[in-house]
Write a protein that holds these residues in place. Structure first.
Motif: not given
Ligand code: SF4
Ligand code: SF4
Ligand code: SF4
Ligand code: FES
Lengths: 381, 141
Positions: A246-252, A298, A319-320
């Motif tokens: 996980c890169i912590g982008c918070r897209n999810c 999460h 999620c990238p």
């Molecule tokens: S979209 Fe994927 S990479 Fe980005 S915060 Fe959520 S789980 Fe992590």
């Protein structure tokens, strides 16, 4: 279930749009919110329109779900009731999210007619984008065959793919060639079918049988994939391994229809610690990954919103890093929802589990009275 | 089990009941384990799920929530809300195999000093059995 039929000679999508076009022309609603192909041709977006030609050219069942419909509806009605009647044409998981957002005051359903249809599922966004033409033909095949291999994992085991809390449901399954079933599910839905002179008194046995058949297959698939998923997430070590990319982008979080908080805790500086504290924590542990708090993000999100998670998989599509976030959330959500026998999006009038309480419930979570305290026993215990 | 293992316990205690019980236990003769870090909250209903998750991930071996008995909450339903939220967090922990027993919820009124002590000793013993919270040593949290 009772309903009527309409013509779908030009195919399923055309059947749906011609139904909408007619309803629009007869004044059943003033505008339609519907997915349509973007000008570049390789994706889909939501439009709000009263133009019958645009409705006729729209894609009520696109092969992908780039933006969750409930999010689109929220962007229109967040500040209050629509002054004109809007028909929102969405997949079942989008309708369910819209109902949840109604309870969370992020959507105002007062002047909205919700229309859903049997959903064969959608393709993974990234796969589709790599070859839209191939994706389009695969999706038409899916609409015909209703098998599952090429779908997103979440859709493969989705059991909420049919009639839901909408006003009108359109049945594709079990319908005769070149026909669609129309089911008014609320008085609002009947208002529309009446205006269109659709008599909705036919027993739809063949639809029901087909829906049950597909549901059974999906339930089976769900059991299988949960076994596989457990292998990837059960226990701190496995969970961390699965989430470690996980890169912590918070897209999810940003694309999730249910995560709406304007001031999200994870965006606030509540998590910013002092340099010295970070250093000493890292020192104590020997080493520590930064930025911090992947797991907190999460687990925190699950604890906050899983009761309303509609298992739509939008998070996973976004999620990238190809982390199975949607599958994990849906797996957890089923269990937290089970606690309160809550089925999100099913009933507009059922209150959210965290705004209603019972005096006498959930005793399994309380530590009972510990009896060892009296006298000496306690002192030596 | 490591005999010398002293678990770190964190307690979110409602100021109207459990926190006072802890005080009472402190002045009375029934001492509670010194490895408990008590955190005073206005009501158990103030305990956001994140408090529990965060304490756990920061390495607490046990996380405790103490509130007024159902019916006695000063804000009427704060403790019922706490119980629902606690249920959600503990379920998340169970589903993901994260040792739900490290989280504990109990109702202890202001006058139940000895009961507080007993509860803490029992929790301490239960957590000792579980051993160290492995999250404490994880690098990629
Ligand atoms: S979209 Fe994927 S990479 Fe980005 S915060 Fe959520 S789980 Fe992590
Ligand atoms: S999760 Fe997939 S199959 Fe289920 S309703 Fe949504 S898009 Fe359709
Ligand atoms: S967490 Fe994922 S699956 Fe659940 S509602 Fe949000 S986007 Fe959909
Ligand atoms: S005031 Fe004690 S739990 Fe609410």
């Amino acid at each position: 279930m009772k309903g009527g039929q309409v013509d779908a000679r030009g195919g399923i999508q055309a059947g749906i749009t011609s139904f909408l076009k007619e309803a629009l022309s007869k004044g059943c609603f003033d505008a339609v919110m519907i997915p349509t192909r973007v000008p570049a041709g390789d994706s889909f977006a939501w439009i709000l329109t009263d133009n019958e030609d645009l409705v006729a050219g729209a894609s009520p069942l696109p092969p992908v779900m780039p933006v969750q419909g409930a999010r689109a509806l929220s962007s229109i009605t967040k500040k209050g009731k629509a002054p004109a009647k809007i028909a929102a044409v969405m997949r079942p998981c989008e309708v369910r999210a819209a109902v949840e957002l109604g309870k969370l005051k992020q959507v105002d359903l007062a002047n909205v007619t919700l229309l859903s249809m049997d959903c064969p599922g959608v393709l993974e966004l990234s796969t589709y984008l790599s070859d839209p033409t191939k994706g389009d033909s695969e999706f038409s095949r899916l609409l015909d065959k209703w098998d599952a291999e090429s779908l997103r994992p979440v859709c493969r085991s989705c059991t909420h793919f049919s009639a839901t809390a909408s006003d009108i449901h359109l049945g594709l399954l079990g319908a005769q060639a070149e026909r669609l079933y129309v089911m008014p599910l609320t008085p609002e839905g009947s208002r529309v079918t009446d205006a269109l002179n659709i008599s909705a008194d036919q027993e739809l046995d063949s639809w029901q049988a087909k829906v049950d058949e597909v549901r059974q297959k999906r339930e089976e698939q769900r059991r299988k994939s949960e076994v596989e998923l457990k292998e990837r997430v059960e226990g701190t070590e496995k969970l961390l391994a699965t989430l470690s990319t996980c890169i912590g982008c918070r897209n999810c979080m940003r694309v999730c229809p249910i995560c709406y908080c304007r001031q999200c805790f994870f965006d606030s500086d509540a998590l910013e610690g002092e340099v010295a504290a970070h250093l000493s924590r890292a020192e104590r542990k020997g080493s520590l990954r930064f930025p911090l708090d992947t797991l907190l993000f999460h687990l925190g999100r699950m604890s906050h919103m899983s009761l309303s998670c509609v298992e739509c998989g939008t998070c996973e599509d976004a999620c990238p890093m190809s982390i199975p976030v949607g599958q994990i959330f849906s797996h957890v959500a089923r269990r937290t929802q089970e606690l309160f026998k809550y089925d999100p999006g099913k009933n507009r009038y059922e209150p959210l589990p965290l705004v209603t309480y019972e005096q006498d419930e959930l005793h399994d979570f309380e530590q009972p009275y510990v009896k060892t305290y009296s006298g000496k026993g306690a002192a030596d215990a | 089990m490591d005999a010398a293992f002293e678990p770190k316990l964190v307690g979110f205690l409602c100021r109207w009941c459990t926190y006072q019980a802890a005080d009472l236990a402190g002045v009375g003769r029934s001492r509670y384990p010194a490895n408990l870090v008590p955190i005073r909250v206005m009501c158990s209903g103030r305990v956001d799920p994140l408090f529990l998750v965060r304490a756990f991930l920061k390495g607490a071996d046990g996380v405790f929530v103490g509130g007024c008995h159902p019916g006695d909450c000063h804000y009427i339903e704060g403790n019922l809300r706490a119980r629902r939220r606690f249920g959600v967090v503990q379920t998340v922990f169970s589903v993901l195999g994260l040792e739900p027993k490290r989280l504990r919820l109990a109702w202890i009124s202001a006058s139940e000093g000895p009961k507080f002590t007993a509860q803490m000793k029992d929790f301490d013993a239960a957590v000792k059995k579980l051993g160290k919270n492995t999250a404490a040593a994880e690098v990629f949290l």
